[in-house]
Design a protein around this motif. Sequence first.
Motif, mmCIF file in Angstrom:
data_model
loop_
_atom_site.group_PDB
_atom_site.id
_atom_site.type_symbol
_atom_site.label_atom_id
_atom_site.label_comp_id
_atom_site.label_asym_id
_atom_site.label_seq_id
_atom_site.Cartn_x
_atom_site.Cartn_y
_atom_site.Cartn_z
ATOM 1 N N GLU A 1 0.820 -1.207 0.000
ATOM 2 C CA GLU A 1 0.000 0.000 0.000
ATOM 3 C C GLU A 1 0.857 1.262 0.000
ATOM 4 N N LEU A 2 1.951 1.227 0.735
ATOM 5 C CA LEU A 2 2.847 2.383 0.736
ATOM 6 C C LEU A 2 3.418 2.630 -0.654
ATOM 7 N N GLN A 3 3.844 1.548 -1.305
ATOM 8 C CA GLN A 3 4.387 1.701 -2.650
ATOM 9 C C GLN A 3 3.306 2.150 -3.617
ATOM 10 N N ARG A 4 2.111 1.600 -3.456
ATOM 11 C CA ARG A 4 1.008 2.005 -4.320
ATOM 12 C C ARG A 4 0.666 3.482 -4.108
ATOM 13 N N SER A 5 0.746 3.957 -2.881
ATOM 14 C CA SER A 5 0.487 5.369 -2.605
ATOM 15 C C SER A 5 1.525 6.260 -3.277
ATOM 16 N N ARG A 6 2.782 5.841 -3.207
ATOM 17 C CA ARG A 6 3.834 6.609 -3.884
ATOM 18 C C ARG A 6 3.582 6.644 -5.390
ATOM 19 N N ASP A 7 3.254 5.476 -5.953
ATOM 20 C CA ASP A 7 2.983 5.417 -7.387
ATOM 21 C C ASP A 7 1.799 6.302 -7.760
ATOM 22 N N GLU A 8 0.740 6.250 -6.932
ATOM 23 C CA GLU A 8 -0.461 7.033 -7.240
ATOM 24 C C GLU A 8 -0.166 8.526 -7.216
ATOM 25 N N ILE A 9 0.589 8.962 -6.230
ATOM 26 C CA ILE A 9 0.945 10.388 -6.149
ATOM 27 C C ILE A 9 1.784 10.794 -7.343
ATOM 28 N N ASP A 10 2.762 9.951 -7.703
ATOM 29 C CA ASP A 10 3.595 10.254 -8.879
ATOM 30 C C ASP A 10 2.745 10.326 -10.139
ATOM 31 N N GLN A 11 1.794 9.397 -10.276
ATOM 32 C CA GLN A 11 0.949 9.403 -11.467
ATOM 33 C C GLN A 11 0.012 10.605 -11.493
ATOM 34 N N LEU A 12 -0.462 11.037 -10.317
ATOM 35 C CA LEU A 12 -1.283 12.249 -10.258
ATOM 36 C C LEU A 12 -0.490 13.485 -10.628
ATOM 37 N N LYS A 13 0.824 13.437 -10.402
ATOM 38 C CA LYS A 13 1.698 14.542 -10.787
ATOM 39 C C LYS A 13 2.067 14.500 -12.267
ATOM 40 N N GLY A 14 1.573 13.472 -12.964
ATOM 41 C CA GLY A 14 1.854 13.367 -14.382
ATOM 42 C C GLY A 14 3.015 12.457 -14.725
ATOM 43 N N LEU A 15 3.624 11.857 -13.719
ATOM 44 C CA LEU A 15 4.736 10.948 -13.974
ATOM 45 C C LEU A 15 4.189 9.579 -14.346
ATOM 46 N N THR A 16 4.791 8.961 -15.340
ATOM 47 C CA THR A 16 4.319 7.648 -15.786
ATOM 48 C C THR A 16 5.268 6.566 -15.274
ATOM 49 N N ILE A 17 5.284 6.421 -13.954
ATOM 50 C CA ILE A 17 6.160 5.434 -13.327
ATOM 51 C C ILE A 17 5.350 4.613 -12.329
ATOM 52 N N GLY A 18 6.005 3.584 -11.794
ATOM 53 C CA GLY A 18 5.350 2.738 -10.804
ATOM 54 C C GLY A 18 5.202 1.312 -11.307
ATOM 55 N N GLN A 19 4.350 0.560 -10.651
ATOM 56 C CA GLN A 19 4.114 -0.837 -11.020
ATOM 57 C C GLN A 19 2.634 -1.147 -10.915
ATOM 58 N N LEU A 20 2.143 -1.921 -11.861
ATOM 59 C CA LEU A 20 0.770 -2.405 -11.867
ATOM 60 C C LEU A 20 0.830 -3.930 -11.888
ATOM 61 N N THR A 21 0.205 -4.563 -10.894
ATOM 62 C CA THR A 21 0.220 -6.020 -10.778
ATOM 63 C C THR A 21 -1.206 -6.531 -10.898
ATOM 64 N N ILE A 22 -1.452 -7.349 -11.904
ATOM 65 C CA ILE A 22 -2.813 -7.800 -12.174
ATOM 66 C C ILE A 22 -2.855 -9.324 -12.292
ATOM 67 N N GLY A 23 -4.010 -9.895 -11.983
ATOM 68 C CA GLY A 23 -4.238 -11.319 -12.154
ATOM 69 C C GLY A 23 -5.137 -11.551 -13.358
ATOM 70 N N LEU A 24 -4.721 -12.429 -14.240
ATOM 71 C CA LEU A 24 -5.496 -12.741 -15.437
ATOM 72 C C LEU A 24 -5.642 -14.247 -15.594
ATOM 73 N N SER A 25 -6.830 -14.674 -15.947
ATOM 74 C CA SER A 25 -7.012 -16.063 -16.345
ATOM 75 C C SER A 25 -6.529 -16.213 -17.780
ATOM 76 N N MET A 26 -6.384 -17.452 -18.225
ATOM 77 C CA MET A 26 -5.977 -17.679 -19.604
ATOM 78 C C MET A 26 -7.006 -17.120 -20.580
ATOM 79 N N ALA A 27 -8.294 -17.340 -20.286
ATOM 80 C CA ALA A 27 -9.337 -16.861 -21.194
ATOM 81 C C ALA A 27 -9.305 -15.344 -21.330
ATOM 82 N N SER A 28 -9.137 -14.631 -20.227
ATOM 83 C CA SER A 28 -9.101 -13.171 -20.301
ATOM 84 C C SER A 28 -7.809 -12.683 -20.934
ATOM 85 N N THR A 29 -6.717 -13.406 -20.737
ATOM 86 C CA THR A 29 -5.468 -13.043 -21.405
ATOM 87 C C THR A 29 -5.643 -13.104 -22.911
ATOM 88 N N ILE A 30 -6.237 -14.197 -23.388
ATOM 89 C CA ILE A 30 -6.423 -14.362 -24.831
ATOM 90 C C ILE A 30 -7.407 -13.337 -25.386
#
Length: 305
Positions: free
Chosen positions: A76-105
Amino acid sequence: MTLKLSQIRDVVAIADGGSLRAAAQNLGLAQPALTRSIREVEHDLGVELFERLPRGMRLTPAGEVFVRRMRSIQAELQRSRDEIDQLKGLTIGQLTIGLSMASTIALLSGALAPFKARYPGVKLKIVEGLFPGLRRQIADGDLDFYVGPVAEVPLPREFVLEQLFTNERLVLGRVGHPMAHASSLAELADASWIGSALTEHREDELGLVFSTRGLPPPRVEVETSSALSTMMVAANSDLLAMLPRQYLRHPGAVDLLMPIPIRERLAAPAICLVRRAALPLPPAAEFFTDLIRRTAVHEARTRAE
């Protein structure tokens, strides 16, 4: 009790490294300082977090619970840092998502290029799996969101579920399967099957499809927990699999698997987007989910045609 961020860091580092020495090296700290930090935490909690072994340290049951929560705080701390940076217009950080095979395809290709164009500096981490296996990671904040089938609804209030599109399953077998010309489930009564797990009740999933049609339960000879293993078993044996229709669009399936043309339409759990209810998504994650929604609309229209 007041925890310091450095103490959270220290506990997690020992859990990851398996010993004081490894953690001290990774953090660039002296072992005595790290020992004091851990003892202070254990004293304040009134429990031991680690079992001291002749070679290394192992989490106690209380330690496992504590570390899981501390990882969530770090995320959450890292996500907060990323969110603040992105609100400032910076395109940095990490996005971690879960995908099934069907949704990936079905959905990833339509979202990936525009996302990287908008957020070129954001590292995208994709974890393949189904909701039962990824549920804790979503709840703990290790995953920003999940996209894939959800069989057991409604979900607890800690989750927000959004249906993207309904789906269907196909019976798939290897090219040249001896039952390739079967036209109904009844004709597959003697077949052997591969079981997978969309819910916590793996053994009931295939059985329900058959029982609702007055047919005896199928014979499941192999159980799998990944899309790749399911496809490989089906492609290299006479076992059948009942899988979302998107699997036939997988590049590795084109020359290996074929649909068995049964007349029954087999509904599959809807493809959904699931996130935690407690906190909003960071801008990059919200942008990606919007791309997923748009691609899902196109997928639904294509199926309708």
